[in-house]
Design a protein around this motif. Structure first.
Motif, PDB file in Angstrom:
ATOM      1  N   GLU A  29       0.853  -1.194   0.000  1.00 43.47           N
ATOM      2  CA  GLU A  29       0.000   0.000   0.000  1.00 43.47           C
ATOM      3  C   GLU A  29       0.887   1.243   0.000  1.00 43.47           C
ATOM      4  N   LEU A  30       0.606   2.119  -0.959  1.00 40.70           N
ATOM      5  CA  LEU A  30       1.392   3.338  -1.126  1.00 40.70           C
ATOM      6  C   LEU A  30       0.606   4.519  -0.558  1.00 40.70           C
ATOM      7  N   LEU A  31       1.085   5.031   0.587  1.00 41.30           N
ATOM      8  CA  LEU A  31       0.488   6.252   1.146  1.00 41.30           C
ATOM      9  C   LEU A  31       1.386   7.429   0.793  1.00 41.30           C
ATOM     10  N   TYR A  32       0.796   8.597   0.674  1.00 42.45           N
ATOM     11  CA  TYR A  32       1.589   9.812   0.472  1.00 42.45           C
ATOM     12  C   TYR A  32       1.615  10.594   1.789  1.00 42.45           C
ATOM     13  N   ALA A  33       2.812  10.975   2.237  1.00 42.99           N
ATOM     14  CA  ALA A  33       2.959  11.752   3.474  1.00 42.99           C
ATOM     15  C   ALA A  33       2.642  13.215   3.169  1.00 42.99           C
ATOM     16  N   VAL A  34       1.473  13.652   3.627  1.00 45.82           N
ATOM     17  CA  VAL A  34       0.951  14.984   3.275  1.00 45.82           C
ATOM     18  C   VAL A  34       1.905  16.092   3.692  1.00 45.82           C
ATOM     19  N   LYS A  35       2.677  15.863   4.765  1.00 53.56           N
ATOM     20  CA  LYS A  35       3.568  16.917   5.268  1.00 53.56           C
ATOM     21  C   LYS A  35       4.565  17.383   4.210  1.00 53.56           C
ATOM     22  N   ALA A  36       4.882  16.535   3.242  1.00 52.91           N
ATOM     23  CA  ALA A  36       5.874  16.930   2.240  1.00 52.91           C
ATOM     24  C   ALA A  36       5.370  18.089   1.393  1.00 52.91           C
ATOM     25  N   ASN A  37       4.109  18.046   1.026  1.00 52.82           N
ATOM     26  CA  ASN A  37       3.507  19.137   0.241  1.00 52.82           C
ATOM     27  C   ASN A  37       1.985  18.976   0.290  1.00 52.82           C
ATOM     28  N   PRO A  38       1.338  19.812   1.093  1.00 55.67           N
ATOM     29  CA  PRO A  38      -0.113  19.661   1.272  1.00 55.67           C
ATOM     30  C   PRO A  38      -0.948  20.526   0.323  1.00 55.67           C
ATOM     31  N   GLU A  39      -0.337  21.059  -0.747  1.00 50.02           N
ATOM     32  CA  GLU A  39      -1.105  21.913  -1.668  1.00 50.02           C
ATOM     33  C   GLU A  39      -2.300  21.131  -2.217  1.00 50.02           C
ATOM     34  N   PRO A  40      -3.477  21.753  -2.250  1.00 48.08           N
ATOM     35  CA  PRO A  40      -4.668  21.031  -2.720  1.00 48.08           C
ATOM     36  C   PRO A  40      -4.487  20.391  -4.092  1.00 48.08           C
ATOM     37  N   ASP A  41      -3.847  21.104  -5.030  1.00 54.81           N
ATOM     38  CA  ASP A  41      -3.642  20.527  -6.368  1.00 54.81           C
ATOM     39  C   ASP A  41      -2.812  19.239  -6.313  1.00 54.81           C
ATOM     40  N   VAL A  42      -1.833  19.264  -5.424  1.00 54.60           N
ATOM     41  CA  VAL A  42      -0.956  18.086  -5.304  1.00 54.60           C
ATOM     42  C   VAL A  42      -1.765  16.908  -4.753  1.00 54.60           C
ATOM     43  N   LEU A  43      -2.575  17.172  -3.729  1.00 52.18           N
ATOM     44  CA  LEU A  43      -3.381  16.087  -3.138  1.00 52.18           C
ATOM     45  C   LEU A  43      -4.374  15.533  -4.164  1.00 52.18           C
ATOM     46  N   ARG A  44      -5.021  16.446  -4.900  1.00 53.87           N
ATOM     47  CA  ARG A  44      -5.998  15.989  -5.910  1.00 53.87           C
ATOM     48  C   ARG A  44      -5.316  15.170  -7.001  1.00 53.87           C
ATOM     49  N   THR A  45      -4.119  15.575  -7.376  1.00 49.19           N
ATOM     50  CA  THR A  45      -3.399  14.859  -8.439  1.00 49.19           C
ATOM     51  C   THR A  45      -2.999  13.460  -7.984  1.00 49.19           C
ATOM     52  N   LEU A  46      -2.584  13.372  -6.719  1.00 49.75           N
ATOM     53  CA  LEU A  46      -2.122  12.065  -6.234  1.00 49.75           C
ATOM     54  C   LEU A  46      -3.273  11.124  -5.875  1.00 49.75           C
ATOM     55  N   ALA A  47      -4.431  11.692  -5.585  1.00 44.38           N
ATOM     56  CA  ALA A  47      -5.541  10.881  -5.050  1.00 44.38           C
ATOM     57  C   ALA A  47      -5.856   9.640  -5.891  1.00 44.38           C
ATOM     58  N   PRO A  48      -5.922   9.747  -7.232  1.00 40.43           N
ATOM     59  CA  PRO A  48      -6.276   8.531  -7.977  1.00 40.43           C
ATOM     60  C   PRO A  48      -5.155   7.498  -8.049  1.00 40.43           C
ATOM     61  N   VAL A  49      -3.935   7.894  -7.667  1.00 39.23           N
ATOM     62  CA  VAL A  49      -2.783   6.994  -7.857  1.00 39.23           C
ATOM     63  C   VAL A  49      -2.395   6.288  -6.560  1.00 39.23           C
ATOM     64  N   VAL A  50      -2.451   7.010  -5.446  1.00 40.92           N
ATOM     65  CA  VAL A  50      -1.990   6.406  -4.193  1.00 40.92           C
ATOM     66  C   VAL A  50      -3.142   5.671  -3.497  1.00 40.92           C
ATOM     67  N   ASP A  51      -2.745   4.833  -2.526  1.00 43.72           N
ATOM     68  CA  ASP A  51      -3.768   4.078  -1.790  1.00 43.72           C
ATOM     69  C   ASP A  51      -4.318   4.871  -0.612  1.00 43.72           C
ATOM     70  N   GLY A  52      -3.660   5.973  -0.274  1.00 38.89           N
ATOM     71  CA  GLY A  52      -4.147   6.759   0.849  1.00 38.89           C
ATOM     72  C   GLY A  52      -3.154   7.827   1.231  1.00 38.89           C
ATOM     73  N   PHE A  53      -3.490   8.541   2.309  1.00 43.24           N
ATOM     74  CA  PHE A  53      -2.680   9.677   2.746  1.00 43.24           C
ATOM     75  C   PHE A  53      -2.305   9.507   4.206  1.00 43.24           C
TER      76      PHE A  53
END
Ligand SMILES: Cc1ncc(COP(=O)(O)O)c(C=O)c1O
Length: 381
Positions: A29-53
């Protein structure tokens, strides 16, 4: 003068994130650590690819809820969670709360019982792993992060009411290359299965990036193979990783313009708009932020002779250095500098109110194209 601008290349981010996902065995399971960059565009872009945050504050939980409603955090770590933080995590339906101490576990259990919920947790363990070569060693020495192994074993054996312990979380080091990250993952899983009978193990982030070589990438394929070996050795274990920097660092650039060029006791300085109050990364890590120069067509002002140049910002502190003694060729007033690798721990870790300068702007697109357009415009003072 145009304001400095952060440019996020979201197409590049999508491609990079997909490549990471493809390099990992599917069960990981690939989670993205939001602390690295919490910009909304970044989160929206990663959402379909990662398994969670993976989150580490109530603010990050709120950001996720705003940007991706209905997608609660997969993990919530961080020392010093208040009761309000823990209540918020329970209320938000965080899948796994990563508990940092026995006392935090007791408080969480009491809050879960009081609110009629179940807290599903991973115990964050500070394992004494030997990880030579890491730039920051977090495991096996006194630390505010996680529990000593004996405390974790005790918590796993006798969890308080209201708590289900599902396994172990460990984020022990950063700056790990793929062989080292693979070795750390294997050692963490081995300990977790043997000592606490863990069914789930989150081995953290910390994958290395090379600020000296913006084209280099972490060896995701090699790491994926190592994680595949771990899955084979421990069938049935749910294995999770939570990288941050290595996911987003390459997709962000900080663009700014040279205001002044001067020589001081034989050394060249270029003073740019903005500085480390926008991009603290080089000051925080003590490195030279890599950059390229887009020469201003009608610059006309003073220019270095092409020798090493130190690029500084507008702050009244000698620490406001973006790059020291860089071999960048001639740099002149009006030139546009593109600082690469500014997509992680950059704007969000910067001391943005120091001197009350204007904040940067934010754009989406290709940084070099935007810099070229900027450099083609007349200098407007
Ligand atoms: C618990 C935890 N997980 C994940 C990360 C992400 O690490 P990185 O951005 O180095 O991959 C951090 C960073 O400090 C962390 O503390």
């Amino acid at each position: 003068m145009t304001r400095p601008v952060y440019v996020h290349d979201l197409d590049a981010l999508t491609g990079h994130a997909r490549a990471i996902r493809a390099a990992l065995p599917r069960p990981v399971e690939l989670l993205y650590a939001v602390k690295a960059n919490p910009e909304p565009d970044v989160l929206r872009t990663l959402a379909p690819v990662v398994d969670g945050f993976e989150t580490a504050s109530r603010g990050e939980l709120c950001r996720l809820a705003e940007v991706l409603p209905g997608r609660p955090a997969a993990g919530y770590a961080g020392p010093g969670k208040t009761d309000a933080d823990l209540r918020a995590a329970l209320g938000a339906g965080v899948a796994r709360i990563h508990v940092e101490s026995p006392a935090e576990l007791r408080r969480l259990g009491a809050l879960a019982v009081a609110t009629g919920r179940t807290a599903r947790v991973l115990l964050r363990v500070n394992l004494p792993l030997d990880v030579p070569g890491a730039s920051l060693v977090m495991g096996g020495r006194p630390s505010p992060f996680g529990m000593d192994p004996a405390d974790a074993v005790a918590c796993a054996r006798r969890p308080p009411a209201g708590v289900e312990v599902h396994g172990v979380h460990a984020h022990l080091a950063s700056g790990l290359d793929a062989p080292l990250a693979g070795a750390v993952a294997e050692a963490v899983v081995r300990w977790s299965v043997a000592e606490v009978g863990a069914r789930e193990v989150d081995v953290g982030g910390g994958m290395a990036v090379d600020y000296g070589d913006p084209a280099a990438r972490f060896d995701w394929a090699g790491y994926g193979r190592a994680l595949g070996d771990v899955l084979d050795a421990y069938p049935g274990v749910r294995l999770r990783i939570e990288p941050g920097r290595s996911v987003t660092v390459h997709c962000g650039a900080y663009l700014t313009e040279v205001i002044d060029v001067k020589r001081s006791y034989g050394e060249w300085f270029a003073v740019v708009a903005g500085g480390t109050h926008h991009l603290r990364t080089p000051a925080a890590k003590g490195h030279a932020q890599p950059f390229t120069v887009h020469r201003r067509r009608d610059g006309g002002g003073p220019r270095t002779d092409g020798g090493p140049v130190t690029v500084v910002g507008q702050l009244c502190t000698p620490k406001d250095v973006l790059s020291r003694s860089a071999d960048a060729g001639p740099v002149g007033v009006g030139d546009v500098l593109v600082f690469a690798m500014a997509g992680a721990y950059a704007w969000n870790i910067s001391h943005r109110d120091f001197l009350l300068h204007e904040p940067p702007e934010f754009r989406v697109g290709d940084p070099d194209r935007i810099a070229a357009e900027w450099a083609a415009r007349p200098v407007d003072g």
